[in-house]
Design an enzyme around this catalytic site. Structure first.
Site, mmCIF file in Angstrom:
data_model
loop_
_atom_site.group_PDB
_atom_site.id
_atom_site.type_symbol
_atom_site.label_atom_id
_atom_site.label_comp_id
_atom_site.label_asym_id
_atom_site.label_seq_id
_atom_site.Cartn_x
_atom_site.Cartn_y
_atom_site.Cartn_z
ATOM 1 N N ARG A 153 0.866 -1.178 0.000
ATOM 2 C CA ARG A 153 0.000 0.000 0.000
ATOM 3 C C ARG A 153 0.902 1.227 0.000
ATOM 4 O O ARG A 153 2.037 1.177 0.486
ATOM 5 C CB ARG A 153 -0.903 0.022 1.225
ATOM 6 C CG ARG A 153 -1.832 -1.180 1.372
ATOM 7 C CD ARG A 153 -2.641 -1.080 2.655
ATOM 8 N NE ARG A 153 -3.581 -2.180 2.815
ATOM 9 C CZ ARG A 153 -3.343 -3.291 3.501
ATOM 10 N NH1 ARG A 153 -2.173 -3.446 4.100
ATOM 11 N NH2 ARG A 153 -4.256 -4.242 3.596
ATOM 12 N N LYS A 177 -2.430 -2.093 7.830
ATOM 13 C CA LYS A 177 -3.642 -1.535 8.417
ATOM 14 C C LYS A 177 -3.825 -2.037 9.842
ATOM 15 O O LYS A 177 -3.596 -3.206 10.132
ATOM 16 C CB LYS A 177 -4.861 -1.918 7.578
ATOM 17 C CG LYS A 177 -5.000 -1.139 6.285
ATOM 18 C CD LYS A 177 -6.322 -1.466 5.609
ATOM 19 C CE LYS A 177 -6.548 -0.588 4.380
ATOM 20 N NZ LYS A 177 -7.844 -0.871 3.730
ATOM 21 N N HIS A 249 -2.046 2.239 -5.793
ATOM 22 C CA HIS A 249 -2.732 0.979 -5.514
ATOM 23 C C HIS A 249 -2.805 0.093 -6.759
ATOM 24 O O HIS A 249 -2.931 -1.126 -6.648
ATOM 25 C CB HIS A 249 -4.138 1.262 -4.988
ATOM 26 C CG HIS A 249 -4.515 0.403 -3.827
ATOM 27 N ND1 HIS A 249 -3.868 0.451 -2.612
ATOM 28 C CD2 HIS A 249 -5.464 -0.565 -3.697
ATOM 29 C CE1 HIS A 249 -4.417 -0.423 -1.786
ATOM 30 N NE2 HIS A 249 -5.381 -1.061 -2.422
ATOM 31 N N ARG A 252 -0.144 -2.403 -6.672
ATOM 32 C CA ARG A 252 -0.459 -3.479 -5.717
ATOM 33 C C ARG A 252 -1.413 -4.491 -6.368
ATOM 34 O O ARG A 252 -1.206 -5.708 -6.243
ATOM 35 C CB ARG A 252 -1.072 -2.851 -4.465
ATOM 36 C CG ARG A 252 -1.543 -3.834 -3.406
ATOM 37 C CD ARG A 252 -1.948 -3.003 -2.178
ATOM 38 N NE ARG A 252 -2.783 -3.714 -1.236
ATOM 39 C CZ ARG A 252 -2.333 -4.491 -0.250
ATOM 40 N NH1 ARG A 252 -1.030 -4.684 -0.118
ATOM 41 N NH2 ARG A 252 -3.167 -5.084 0.585
ATOM 42 N N HIS A 275 -4.139 -9.171 3.708
ATOM 43 C CA HIS A 275 -5.591 -9.234 3.813
ATOM 44 C C HIS A 275 -5.988 -10.120 4.990
ATOM 45 O O HIS A 275 -5.499 -11.241 5.119
ATOM 46 C CB HIS A 275 -6.207 -9.809 2.535
ATOM 47 C CG HIS A 275 -6.142 -8.894 1.363
ATOM 48 N ND1 HIS A 275 -6.267 -9.321 0.060
ATOM 49 C CD2 HIS A 275 -5.967 -7.552 1.292
ATOM 50 C CE1 HIS A 275 -6.174 -8.290 -0.760
ATOM 51 N NE2 HIS A 275 -5.986 -7.204 -0.036
ATOM 52 N N TYR A 284 -9.322 -11.262 -7.048
ATOM 53 C CA TYR A 284 -8.390 -11.408 -8.164
ATOM 54 C C TYR A 284 -8.703 -12.636 -9.009
ATOM 55 O O TYR A 284 -8.267 -12.726 -10.158
ATOM 56 C CB TYR A 284 -6.951 -11.476 -7.635
ATOM 57 C CG TYR A 284 -6.535 -10.182 -6.982
ATOM 58 C CD1 TYR A 284 -6.202 -9.078 -7.750
ATOM 59 C CD2 TYR A 284 -6.533 -10.049 -5.603
ATOM 60 C CE1 TYR A 284 -5.864 -7.871 -7.160
ATOM 61 C CE2 TYR A 284 -6.201 -8.852 -4.997
ATOM 62 C CZ TYR A 284 -5.860 -7.766 -5.786
ATOM 63 O OH TYR A 284 -5.544 -6.584 -5.186
#
Length: 303
Positions: A153, A177, A249, A252, A275, A284
Site C-alpha cells: 500500500r 492496516k 494501488h 499493488r 488481507h 483477483y
C-alpha cells in the site's frame, strides 16, 4: 451527549479498541461530520442518542444526489459502526441505521497494468533528474519497483524504515492496516534498486533527525507524503499517454494479479498483501477468465 463529544469518543474507540489506521479513522469521522453538518444546516436539534431512522434516511437521500452507490454504501456502513458503538457503550438501545438498506453496488474489479505498461512507466523516469543535487529520478524508480515488487500500500511504502529491511533473509517488515505486522518477501532485483538508492542517492540528502530511519525521503530530508507518490505516478502516466486512471494501488493490484496468473497460491498472495480475509483476495480470481479455463484444461481429469 453532544455530537462532537460522541465523535471524539468513537475515534478513540476505533484507535484503541479496534486498532484501525489513521486514514480509516479519518474516513469514518468524515462521514459522521457530514451528518452533523446536515443537521446544523437544516436546524435539526437532535442528539446522537435520540436521532431516529427517518432523519438519517433523509440525510442519506440528500447525500445520494451527489455520490455513486459505492460511496453511499460506505457512508451507511460508517454510520452503522458509529451507532453500534453508542449501543455498545449503553448510550442507546438500538441502532437507527439497522433498518436502512445499502444500495447494490456489485463487485468492483481492481484496475491492473500489464507488465509492458509497468515497464513503460518505469522506463519513462528520467534517472538523471536532480533536485538540490538529489537524484530524485533514481529514488522514484526505486519506489515504483518496490510498490510492484512487494505489493505494498502507498502508506506502507512511505512509512518503510531502514530497520525494516532484512535483505539477508529476503524479507521486509511491513506495518499494515491497524498496525498489523507482516513480513513480505523481496526479490533480488528490488533489493538491488533499494541498495543503489541508499548508497548513491540517500547519502546526498541532508536528513532531518526525526527521519534518520525513514527509507524514502524528499529533497528536504523529510518523509515523502502519500500525495507526492500519487503525483509522481500520475505524471508518468501522462508522459507515456497511458489511457488508464492509475494510482499507487494499481501497482499493488497488478502485483497480486500477475502472481495469480503465473500460478501463485491464493493463500500466499493473501499473506503477502496483508488481507485479513481470503474473501478480499479472491476478487483477483475474477480478473482473468482465461485462468479459469486453463485450470480446467490443466487439472480436470476429463479435460
Amino acid at each position: 451527549m453532544k455530537w462532537h463529544q460522541a465523535l471524539t469518543d468513537f475515534s478513540l474507540y476505533l484507535k484503541i479498541e479496534r486498532g484501525l489506521s489513521k486514514n480509516t479513522i479519518a474516513s469514518y469521522s468524515f462521514d459522521i461530520e457530514k451528518l452533523i453538518a446536515y443537521l446544523e444546516d437544516h436546524k435539526i436539534a437532535v442528539s446522537p442518542i435520540h436521532i431516529n431512522s427517518e432523519t438519517i434516511q433523509q440525510f442519506i437521500y440528500q447525500v445520494a444526489k451527489g455520490v455513486n452507490p459505492r460511496s453511499q454504501s460506505r457512508i451507511i456502513s460508517g454510520l452503522r459502526s458509529f451507532f453500534n458503538f453508542l449501543v455498545f457503550e449503553d448510550y442507546r438501545n438500538d441502532n437507527p441505521v439497522d433498518l436502512i438498506e445499502s444500495p447494490r453496488t456489485g463487485r468492483k474489479l481492481p484496475d491492473t497494468l500489464s507488465l509492458e505498461d509497468i515497464d513503460r512507466l518505469i522506463n519513462a523516469i528520467d534517472l538523471s533528474k536532480e533536485y538540490n543535487q538529489v537524484r530524485i529520478g533514481e529514488r522514484d524508480r526505486t519506489m515504483l519497483e518496490t510498490l510492484y515488487g512487494c505489493g505494498l500500500r502507498v502508506s506502507e511504502l512511505v512509512n518503510l524504515k531502514l530497520s525494516d529491511l532484512f535483505f539477508e533473509e529476503g524479507f521486509i517488515n511491513i506495518i499494515g492496516k491497524g498496525d498489523k505486522q507482516r513480513f513480505v518477501p523481496i526479490g533480488p532485483a528490488t533489493q538491488n534498486y533499494i541498495n543503489i538508492y541508499i548508497n548513491e542517492v540517500r547519502t546526498a540528502i541532508k536528513i532531518q533527525k526525526e527521519f534518520n530511519d525513514t527509507l524514502f525521503l524528499n529533497n528536504r530530508g523529510k518523509q515523502l507524503t502519500r500525495a507526492m507518490v500519487f503525483t509522481i505516478i500520475k505524471k508518468l502516466a501522462e508522459e507515456i499517454n497511458l489511457n488508464k486512471t492509475i494510482s499507487p494501488h494499481t501497482f499493488r493490484h497488478s502485483f497480486a494479479t500477475h502472481l495469480l496468473e503465473n500460478g501463485a497460491d491464493l493463500r500466499a498472495i493473501q499473506m503477502m498483501l496483508g488481507h485479513l480475509s481470503i474473501t478480499t483476495t479472491e476478487i483477483y480470481m475474477h480478473l482473468d477468465k482465461k485462468q479459469l479455463k486453463k485450470a480446467i484444461q490443466t487439472f480436470h481429469p476429463r479435460k
